[in-house]
Design a protein around this motif. Structure first.
Motif, PDB file in Angstrom:
ATOM      1  N   GLU A 144       0.811  -1.164   0.032  1.00 29.64           N
ATOM      2  CA  GLU A 144       0.001  -0.015   0.015  1.00 29.64           C
ATOM      3  C   GLU A 144       0.939   1.314  -0.015  1.00 29.64           C
ATOM      4  OE1 GLU A 144      -2.382  -0.172   3.478  1.00 29.64           O
ATOM      5  OE2 GLU A 144      -3.777  -1.926   2.469  1.00 29.64           O
ATOM      6  N   GLU A 147       0.675   3.209  -3.140  1.00 27.61           N
ATOM      7  CA  GLU A 147      -0.798   3.989  -3.294  1.00 27.61           C
ATOM      8  C   GLU A 147      -0.912   5.215  -2.347  1.00 27.61           C
ATOM      9  OE1 GLU A 147      -3.626   0.755  -2.572  1.00 27.61           O
ATOM     10  OE2 GLU A 147      -2.789  -0.374  -4.433  1.00 27.61           O
ATOM     11  N   ALA A 151      -1.691   8.992  -3.870  1.00 28.82           N
ATOM     12  CA  ALA A 151      -3.007   8.905  -3.615  1.00 28.82           C
ATOM     13  C   ALA A 151      -3.972   9.795  -4.538  1.00 28.82           C
ATOM     14  CB  ALA A 151      -3.449   8.989  -2.238  1.00 28.82           C
ATOM     15  N   SER A 161      -3.404  10.433   3.405  1.00 33.76           N
ATOM     16  CA  SER A 161      -2.874   9.447   3.051  1.00 33.76           C
ATOM     17  C   SER A 161      -1.224   8.992   3.753  1.00 33.76           C
ATOM     18  CB  SER A 161      -2.467   9.129   1.441  1.00 33.76           C
ATOM     19  OG  SER A 161      -1.837  10.214   1.026  1.00 33.76           O
TER      20      SER A 161
END
Length: 236
Positions: A144, A147, A151, A161
């Protein structure tokens, strides 16, 4: 032809334990009794021979009561790994902080010492802290991470994020080492610039430890003020 019968009586004693008794008449020529006896032996039930004036010779079958004791829980591998990761992050945080303090102490207390000058010319601290940072970054990296870093729809980080990413202690420790390396590098630049131009840098170097942008700003202002003062002296 004689038929054998099995009588079963179930009872609960005063202590709250449940037990079962089975009464089987003894008839050696009875095939059913032999079958019952084999089943009793296979199920490991105690056979107790008893005597009664009413029922004659009989066999009392008393079932064993098994008590299960729960074994102590073992530490989960996941919890163990989390614990070791937390300890590693804490240790890296402490070691990294302690590693840079001697350099700041030398620059602030003995800026003109040869030991200080040689120490600030060395790249060893940056190599060691760089390796530590790379290792912590490797441990904190998850699928993650990319990502969270990109974001937004413009492939830029977002505050929410980044806050979620830094909820991990390992990520926080790696970010702290990152800041220590950058701050020490900036402090060295300030110190060396002060040595070349004969500018006071102790206050700016001290600020670089925890407030690096302010330390750099302080050095810029100090340098400008020093230059103006020197020009005024030469003018007179």
């Amino acid at each position: 032809m004689a038929f054998s019968t099995c009588f079963c009586h179930s009872k609960i004693d005063n202590l709250g334990k449940t037990g079962q008794k089975y009464y089987l008449p003894i008839r050696s020529n009875d095939a059913k009794f032999e079958l019952c006896k084999k089943l009793i032996v296979k199920s490991r039930i105690n056979l107790i021979r008893d005597w009664s004036f009413i029922g004659g010779s009989r066999i009392v079958v008393k079932q064993k009561i098994m008590r299960l004791v729960a074994s102590p829980k073992k530490a989960s591998p996941v919890n163990a790994s989390l614990l070791s990761g937390s300890q590693l992050a804490s240790s890296a945080f402490t070691i990294g902080t302690a590693a840079v303090l001697p350099f700041y102490t030398l620059m602030a207390l003995a800026p003109n010492s040869e030991l200080t000058k040689k120490s600030m010319q060395s790249n060893v601290p940056y190599v060691i802290l760089g390796i530590l940072y790379a290792y912590l970054l490797y441990l904190s990296w998850t699928p993650e991470t990319v990502e969270l870093l990109f974001a937004s729809k413009y492939l830029l980080p977002e505050l929410t994020s980044i806050g979620k990413m830094f909820s991990s202690e390992m990520t926080l420790a790696s970010a702290w080492i990152h800041l220590l390396v950058i701050d020490l590098f900036a402090a060295r630049q300030v110190f060396q610039d002060g040595q070349e131009n004969q500018i006071e840098t102790r206050h700016s170097v001290s600020l670089c430890l925890f407030f690096c942008p302010i330390g750099i700003l302080s050095h810029v202002v100090t340098k400008a003020m020093t230059k103006t003062t020197k020009e005024n002296k030469h003018g007179l």
